[in-house]
Design a protein around this motif. Structure first.
Motif, PDB file in Angstrom:
ATOM      1  N   SER A  35       0.846  -0.968   0.162  1.00  0.00           N
ATOM      2  CA  SER A  35      -0.095  -0.120   0.121  1.00  0.00           C
ATOM      3  C   SER A  35       0.875   1.276  -0.005  1.00  0.00           C
ATOM      4  N   MET A  39       0.033   4.140  -2.748  1.00  0.00           N
ATOM      5  CA  MET A  39      -0.036   5.364  -2.414  1.00  0.00           C
ATOM      6  C   MET A  39       0.748   6.387  -2.965  1.00  0.00           C
ATOM      7  N   LYS A  69      -8.764  11.185  -3.480  1.00  0.00           N
ATOM      8  CA  LYS A  69      -8.127   9.842  -2.970  1.00  0.00           C
ATOM      9  C   LYS A  69      -6.758  10.289  -2.689  1.00  0.00           C
ATOM     10  N   ALA A  70      -5.809  10.809  -3.362  1.00  0.00           N
ATOM     11  CA  ALA A  70      -4.401  11.163  -3.107  1.00  0.00           C
ATOM     12  C   ALA A  70      -4.634  12.124  -1.612  1.00  0.00           C
ATOM     13  N   ASN A  72      -6.412  11.987   0.377  1.00  0.00           N
ATOM     14  CA  ASN A  72      -7.094  11.273   1.594  1.00  0.00           C
ATOM     15  C   ASN A  72      -5.851  10.360   1.924  1.00  0.00           C
ATOM     16  N   SER A  73      -4.911  10.040   1.097  1.00  0.00           N
ATOM     17  CA  SER A  73      -3.823   8.819   1.231  1.00  0.00           C
ATOM     18  C   SER A  73      -2.597   9.779   1.993  1.00  0.00           C
ATOM     19  N   THR A  74      -2.346  11.197   2.011  1.00  0.00           N
ATOM     20  CA  THR A  74      -1.480  11.630   2.325  1.00  0.00           C
ATOM     21  C   THR A  74      -1.111  11.479   3.862  1.00  0.00           C
ATOM     22  N   MET A  76      -1.989   9.066   5.832  1.00  0.00           N
ATOM     23  CA  MET A  76      -1.543   7.434   6.019  1.00  0.00           C
ATOM     24  C   MET A  76      -0.447   7.197   5.457  1.00  0.00           C
ATOM     25  N   LEU A  77      -0.198   7.653   4.458  1.00  0.00           N
ATOM     26  CA  LEU A  77       1.414   7.485   3.899  1.00  0.00           C
ATOM     27  C   LEU A  77       2.232   7.954   4.638  1.00  0.00           C
TER      28      LEU A  77
END
Ligand SMILES: *[C@@H]1O[C@H](CO)[C@@H](O)[C@H](O)[C@H]1NC(C)=O
Ligand SMILES: *[C@@H]1O[C@H](CO)[C@@H](O)[C@H](O)[C@H]1NC(C)=O
Ligand SMILES: *[C@@H]1O[C@H](CO)[C@@H](O)[C@H](O)[C@H]1NC(C)=O
Ligand SMILES: *[C@@H]1O[C@H](CO)[C@@H](O)[C@H](O)[C@H]1NC(C)=O
Ligand SMILES: *[C@@H]1O[C@H](CO)[C@@H](O)[C@H](O)[C@H]1NC(C)=O
Ligand SMILES: *[C@@H]1O[C@H](CO)[C@@H](O)[C@H](O)[C@H]1NC(C)=O
Ligand SMILES: *[C@@H]1O[C@H](CO)[C@@H](O)[C@H](O)[C@H]1NC(C)=O
Ligand SMILES: *[C@@H]1O[C@H](CO)[C@@H](O)[C@H](O)[C@H]1NC(C)=O
Ligand SMILES: *[C@@H]1O[C@H](CO)[C@@H](O)[C@H](O)[C@H]1NC(C)=O
Ligand SMILES: *[C@@H]1O[C@H](CO)[C@@H](O)[C@H](O)[C@H]1NC(C)=O
Ligand SMILES: *[C@@H]1O[C@H](CO)[C@@H](O)[C@H](O)[C@H]1NC(C)=O
Length: 276
Positions: A35, A39, A69-70, A72-74, A76-77
């Motif tokens: 993931s 991401m 989406k990106a 939203n991933s920042t 978490m990443l």
């Protein structure tokens, strides 16, 4: 391949792996690494307007979706990538996967080179079509440099040699199982529901396997390597008692674990060497 030198590093690798992924034999770490990669790609895409336009054919709705989406991933990443333990493990996993892939590429390219150098085979393969033959030859010659680079990498060559041994050991294991089945009337009856036609067909196929197996098991170098791998797998199996015990006791799975260990050990050791 100096496998004996490698074996001693199993203990080290066992310790590293046991620490790293007690739970679910590493799948969770692996999926986290995957993931992270996914991401990262998504965020790179979202930040590249040119690529966004071309990938979506300029569809602004899709572009907005990707950006959301990106975004939203920042978080978490950054949480995942801030974990240096995890990033270290991902580096090992990625290096291993890349090396396995490189071994496959080398094999494919070597086959292509051999084919391109054999006119008889070329004629046969391309039905004598000189356009196709010339095309193939030029393709092969254009990758000669890349192949030479890969072949000259001693680290990679050693890794691929171990990898090939692991595959051979797995083949031996598989052949032994098949032959044992062919010699066991009870098991045969079970497997083919008492159909003797099917059982006989199976037995005649297995007759060829015996010769293959004999050729492999007569290679003492290979057998020593397989035994070392098996032992490494066994100790790993007993070390991670959290594992499903029925899974751990299957020789095939143990061998698989040993294989992962062998290659992981190699990457770990080589990583250490290259950092010096
Ligand atoms: C493995 O991890 C998952 C999620 O992190 C957890 O739900 C599960 O109970 C763990 N399994 C074992 C055997 O520790
Ligand atoms: C954006 O993507 C294009 C096409 O894939 C690539 O050529 C370019 O280098 C990328 N730009 C940046 C800043 O990464
Ligand atoms: C953002 O991520 C959370 C958690 O994964 C998810 O529930 C939510 O639907 C996501 N929002 C968007 C806009 O993708
Ligand atoms: C960092 O990653 C490791 C390996 O996946 C994990 O065991 C550990 O709990 C993580 N640490 C934090 C703070 O999330
Ligand atoms: C040799 O291969 C290894 C493993 O794939 C790789 O990490 C390393 O960068 C390569 N070395 C060179 C000089 O290309
Ligand atoms: C070329 O291929 C043919 C057919 O597979 C084989 O018999 C022959 O030995 C090969 N020639 C060389 C030089 O490898
Ligand atoms: C040879 O292959 C080329 C390219 O695929 C094709 O266009 C041509 O018709 C073929 N020639 C013959 C004689 O089959
Ligand atoms: C033959 O197969 C049966 C059923 O799978 C098994 O119980 C038995 O132990 C096997 N016999 C031998 C000699 O391996
Ligand atoms: C046994 O298997 C063969 C081949 O699959 C089939 O033709 C034949 O009908 C089967 N015999 C019985 C008794 O089921
Ligand atoms: C025996 O196995 C080793 C290790 O896999 C290999 O390098 C060698 O070529 C094999 N020897 C023969 C005669 O096949
Ligand atoms: C191991 O896995 C098998 C099949 O997945 C399951 O039936 C069995 O109960 C498991 N054993 C333990 C000890 O968890």
């Amino acid at each position: 391949m100096q496998i004996t030198g490698l074996i001693s590093s199993f203990i080290l690798a066992t310790a590293v792996l046991a620490k790293g992924d007690r739970n679910s034999t590493g799948t969770s770490v692996k999926s986290q690494c995957r993931s992270i990669a996914k991401m990262t790609k998504l965020i790179d895409l979202a930040n590249n307007q040119t690529e966004l336009e071309s990938k979506t054919d300029g569809d602004q709705t899709k572009i907005a979706e990707i950006k959301a989406k990106a975004a939203n991933s920042t978080a978490m990443l950054s949480t995942l990538t801030s974990n240096s333990t995890l990033m270290g493990e991902c580096a090992v996993i990625t290096a291993h996967d890349d090396a396995v892939e490189a071994c496959g590429s080398i094999q494919q390219m070597e086959k292509a080179v051999a084919l391109a150098a054999n006119d008889t085979k070329l004629q046969d393969k391309f039905d004598g079509n000189t356009t196709k033959i010339d095309d193939f030859k030029s393709k092969v010659s254009s990758m000669a440099t890349m192949l030479a680079t890969l072949q000259s990498n001693a680290t990679l060559s050693s890794f691929c040699a171990v990898q090939a041994d692991i595959e051979s050991c797995k083949d031996i294991s598989r052949l032994q199982k098949t032959i044992a089945l062919a010699n066991n009337e009870t098991a045969l009856t079970d497997k083919f529901n008492g159909n003797t036609t099917k059982a006989d067909k199976f037995k005649s196929k297995v007759a060829d396997d015996q010769a293959k197996l004999d050729a492999m098991t007569s290679n003492t170098t290979l057998m020593d390597t397989c035994n070392s791998l098996k032992q490494a797998g066994t100790t790993q199996g007993s070390a991670s008692s959290t594992d499903n015990s029925s899974k751990g006791s299957s020789p095939a799975i143990r061998l698989e674990a040993a294989g992962n260990l062998a290659t992981a050990a190699f990457v770990v050791v080589m990583g250490a060497v290259l950092m010096l």
